[in-house]
Motif scaffolding. Structure first.
Motif, PDB file in Angstrom:
ATOM      1  N   ARG A   1       0.845  -1.192   0.000  1.00 54.75           N
ATOM      2  CA  ARG A   1       0.000   0.000   0.000  1.00 54.75           C
ATOM      3  C   ARG A   1       0.880   1.243   0.000  1.00 54.75           C
ATOM      4  NH1 ARG A   1      -2.746  -3.492   3.452  1.00 54.75           N
ATOM      5  NH2 ARG A   1      -1.295  -2.896   5.104  1.00 54.75           N
ATOM      6  N   PRO A   2       0.299   2.424  -0.162  1.00 54.52           N
ATOM      7  CA  PRO A   2       1.088   3.638   0.040  1.00 54.52           C
ATOM      8  C   PRO A   2       1.718   3.609   1.425  1.00 54.52           C
ATOM      9  CG  PRO A   2      -1.020   4.192  -0.948  1.00 54.52           C
ATOM     10  CD  PRO A   2      -1.086   2.736  -0.588  1.00 54.52           C
ATOM     11  N   SER A   3       2.920   4.146   1.542  1.00 52.83           N
ATOM     12  CA  SER A   3       3.640   4.045   2.813  1.00 52.83           C
ATOM     13  C   SER A   3       4.376   5.333   3.115  1.00 52.83           C
ATOM     14  CB  SER A   3       4.628   2.873   2.778  1.00 52.83           C
ATOM     15  OG  SER A   3       5.621   3.082   1.792  1.00 52.83           O
ATOM     16  N   LEU A   4       4.614   5.519   4.416  1.00 50.64           N
ATOM     17  CA  LEU A   4       5.402   6.643   4.899  1.00 50.64           C
ATOM     18  C   LEU A   4       6.480   6.114   5.823  1.00 50.64           C
ATOM     19  CD1 LEU A   4       5.959   9.696   5.618  1.00 50.64           C
ATOM     20  CD2 LEU A   4       4.386   9.336   7.533  1.00 50.64           C
ATOM     21  N   LEU A   5       7.700   6.592   5.641  1.00 54.43           N
ATOM     22  CA  LEU A   5       8.773   6.360   6.584  1.00 54.43           C
ATOM     23  C   LEU A   5       9.108   7.698   7.230  1.00 54.43           C
ATOM     24  CD1 LEU A   5      11.063   4.956   8.044  1.00 54.43           C
ATOM     25  CD2 LEU A   5      12.426   5.080   5.948  1.00 54.43           C
ATOM     26  N   ALA A   6       8.892   7.787   8.541  1.00 51.96           N
ATOM     27  CA  ALA A   6       9.211   9.001   9.294  1.00 51.96           C
ATOM     28  C   ALA A   6      10.515   8.764  10.037  1.00 51.96           C
ATOM     29  CB  ALA A   6       8.082   9.331  10.264  1.00 51.96           C
ATOM     30  N   GLU A   7      11.531   9.539   9.667  1.00 49.31           N
ATOM     31  CA  GLU A   7      12.864   9.379  10.257  1.00 49.31           C
ATOM     32  C   GLU A   7      12.938  10.240  11.522  1.00 49.31           C
ATOM     33  OE1 GLU A   7      17.290   8.856   8.278  1.00 49.31           O
ATOM     34  OE2 GLU A   7      15.953  10.382   7.502  1.00 49.31           O
ATOM     35  N   CYS A   8      12.604   9.625  12.662  1.00 49.15           N
ATOM     36  CA  CYS A   8      12.436  10.371  13.909  1.00 49.15           C
ATOM     37  C   CYS A   8      13.493  10.036  14.949  1.00 49.15           C
ATOM     38  CB  CYS A   8      11.038  10.112  14.481  1.00 49.15           C
ATOM     39  SG  CYS A   8       9.695  10.668  13.403  1.00 49.15           S
ATOM     40  N   ASP A   9      14.647   9.621  14.531  1.00 50.74           N
ATOM     41  CA  ASP A   9      15.746   9.325  15.438  1.00 50.74           C
ATOM     42  C   ASP A   9      16.341  10.641  15.946  1.00 50.74           C
ATOM     43  OD1 ASP A   9      18.030   8.545  16.744  1.00 50.74           O
ATOM     44  OD2 ASP A   9      18.806   7.301  15.125  1.00 50.74           O
ATOM     45  N   PRO A  10      16.264  10.920  17.269  1.00 52.56           N
ATOM     46  CA  PRO A  10      16.827  12.174  17.779  1.00 52.56           C
ATOM     47  C   PRO A  10      18.329  12.304  17.535  1.00 52.56           C
ATOM     48  CG  PRO A  10      15.314  11.220  19.377  1.00 52.56           C
ATOM     49  CD  PRO A  10      15.534  10.169  18.319  1.00 52.56           C
TER      50      PRO A  10
ATOM     51  N   TYR B   1      -2.414   4.523   4.782  1.00 54.25           N
ATOM     52  CA  TYR B   1      -0.964   4.384   4.653  1.00 54.25           C
ATOM     53  C   TYR B   1      -0.417   3.397   5.681  1.00 54.25           C
ATOM     54  CZ  TYR B   1       0.179   8.106   1.319  1.00 54.25           C
ATOM     55  OH  TYR B   1       0.330   8.854   0.177  1.00 54.25           O
ATOM     56  N   ASP B   2       0.586   2.640   5.277  1.00 55.25           N
ATOM     57  CA  ASP B   2       1.438   1.942   6.225  1.00 55.25           C
ATOM     58  C   ASP B   2       2.474   2.952   6.707  1.00 55.25           C
ATOM     59  OD1 ASP B   2       0.338  -0.628   6.240  1.00 55.25           O
ATOM     60  OD2 ASP B   2       1.429  -1.196   4.435  1.00 55.25           O
ATOM     61  N   VAL B   3       2.519   3.198   8.005  1.00 53.87           N
ATOM     62  CA  VAL B   3       3.425   4.194   8.565  1.00 53.87           C
ATOM     63  C   VAL B   3       4.500   3.490   9.385  1.00 53.87           C
ATOM     64  CG1 VAL B   3       3.650   6.201  10.072  1.00 53.87           C
ATOM     65  CG2 VAL B   3       1.629   5.957   8.611  1.00 53.87           C
ATOM     66  N   PHE B   4       5.740   3.757   9.052  1.00 52.11           N
ATOM     67  CA  PHE B   4       6.878   3.187   9.768  1.00 52.11           C
ATOM     68  C   PHE B   4       7.705   4.335  10.347  1.00 52.11           C
ATOM     69  CE2 PHE B   4       5.780   0.240   6.368  1.00 52.11           C
ATOM     70  CZ  PHE B   4       5.578  -0.927   7.091  1.00 52.11           C
ATOM     71  N   ILE B   5       8.018   4.236  11.627  1.00 50.36           N
ATOM     72  CA  ILE B   5       8.772   5.270  12.327  1.00 50.36           C
ATOM     73  C   ILE B   5      10.140   4.714  12.694  1.00 50.36           C
ATOM     74  CG2 ILE B   5       8.870   6.751  14.368  1.00 50.36           C
ATOM     75  CD1 ILE B   5       5.793   6.485  14.518  1.00 50.36           C
ATOM     76  N   ASP B   6      11.178   5.351  12.200  1.00 51.02           N
ATOM     77  CA  ASP B   6      12.537   5.016  12.613  1.00 51.02           C
ATOM     78  C   ASP B   6      12.825   5.840  13.858  1.00 51.02           C
ATOM     79  OD1 ASP B   6      15.232   4.717  13.026  1.00 51.02           O
ATOM     80  OD2 ASP B   6      15.848   5.418  11.042  1.00 51.02           O
ATOM     81  N   ALA B   7      12.700   5.197  15.043  1.00 44.40           N
ATOM     82  CA  ALA B   7      12.868   5.909  16.313  1.00 44.40           C
ATOM     83  C   ALA B   7      14.279   5.761  16.873  1.00 44.40           C
ATOM     84  CB  ALA B   7      11.846   5.424  17.330  1.00 44.40           C
ATOM     85  N   GLY B   8      15.148   5.058  16.161  1.00 36.55           N
ATOM     86  CA  GLY B   8      16.551   4.998  16.534  1.00 36.55           C
ATOM     87  C   GLY B   8      16.842   4.158  17.762  1.00 36.55           C
ATOM     88  N   ARG B   9      17.920   4.508  18.414  1.00 33.46           N
ATOM     89  CA  ARG B   9      18.403   3.761  19.576  1.00 33.46           C
ATOM     90  C   ARG B   9      17.665   4.203  20.838  1.00 33.46           C
ATOM     91  NH1 ARG B   9      24.756   3.675  21.565  1.00 33.46           N
ATOM     92  NH2 ARG B   9      24.449   2.447  23.472  1.00 33.46           N
TER      93      ARG B   9
END
Length: 289
Positions: free
Chosen positions: A27-36, A122-130
């Protein structure tokens, strides 16, 4: 559609895994790069196509103006990762010092992403880091804690190695407790296994007392392309990482759907009298003829 946050105890390929899941989504997707600690996709996979005047940091000022301004800024700062525009990226911070400005922005940003998932499909994926803890809780500046609290799934990426399991083991219980007290529930936490080490999924699950919800193969050629950019490796679209990412996405959607059903229809209260009868029958080996 689910909002899935990916985290790790230490570098375990979170950004590569999140990028693979977003690109492979059906499906449409979003990757949110949210690693501080800062984003890496604009300098790597996107090879500097996105300048520093674009991305996550600019949502903080918009949020202070109001929810409509935040929604508009969110839409304006999405970058298309494919020609059709079905795969979108919210580029991350260019300087870790910017993270403090986002502390009060995370809750409102989470709501925007859930609307995108629930209303736009949307499939939403959050890169929240370490993950970083402070006094047993998620650090308020060095982790985007509200995004994890409100996510449908929180995936801790681990490798099938002793070192990775040792690092993750110290974080599992605090994160589970945090999700129970401040999030959507302790069962939101699962594992994403990055294969390649000696331990298999059932061993990793048993060691960390947490289910492995999906697994991705160790695919160094595709991982290097995601990290450093350049020319895609031969057969990139059929690479092991992307093929397994499609399957992993389906598994994560199924896990999220099960959670929603369980939350909507909680378990029936136990009938203690009936339970006692069944226990007695079990203890003596069942009814006799």
């Amino acid at each position: 559609m689910p909002v899935t946050a990916l985290v790790s105890a230490k570098s375990s390929g979170v950004t590569t895994a999140a990028l693979a899941l977003a690109l492979a989504s059906k499906r449409p997707s979003l990757l949110a790069e949210c690693d501080p600690a800062g984003g890496t996709i604009r300098a790597g996979f996107l090879e500097g196509q996105v300048g520093a005047g674009f991305g996550l940091y600019y949502l903080a000022a918009a949020e202070r103006t109001g929810s409509n301004a935040l929604a508009q800024a969110f839409a304006n700062h999405l970058w298309g990762m494919d020609q059709a525009g079905h795969r979108k990226l919210l580029p991350g911070l260019t300087d870790p010092a910017q993270a403090a400005a986002l502390v009060r922005t995370w809750p409102a940003l989470s709501e925007v992403m859930h609307v995108l998932a629930d209303e736009a499909g949307y499939d939403v994926f959050i890169d929240a880091g370490r993950l970083v803890l402070e006094s047993g809780h998620l650090h308020t500046t060095l982790t985007p804690a509200p995004l994890l609290h409100q996510a449908d799934l929180v995936l801790m990426a681990v490798r099938g190695t002793e070192q990775s399991l040792t690092l993750a083991r110290h974080l599992i219980d605090p994160v589970r407790t945090e999700l129970a007290e401040r999030g959507s529930g302790p069962d939101a936490l699962g594992l994403l296994l990055i294969e390649g080490g000696p331990y298999r999924a059932h061993q990793v699950s048993e060691a960390l007392k947490t289910p492995v919800l999906a697994a991705l193969p160790w695919d160094p050629d595709t991982a290097d392309y995601f990290t450093n950019g350049g020319r895609p490796p031969r057969g990139y679209g059929r690479s092991p990482l992307l093929r397994h990412a499609r399957t992993a996405g389906e598994q994560l959607e199924a896990a999220s759907s099960r959670r929603r059903i369980q939350q909507q229809y909680p378990p029936r209260p136990a009938n203690l009298q009936l339970a006692g009868v069944l226990q007695r029958l079990t203890e003596r080996g069942g009814p006799r003829g």
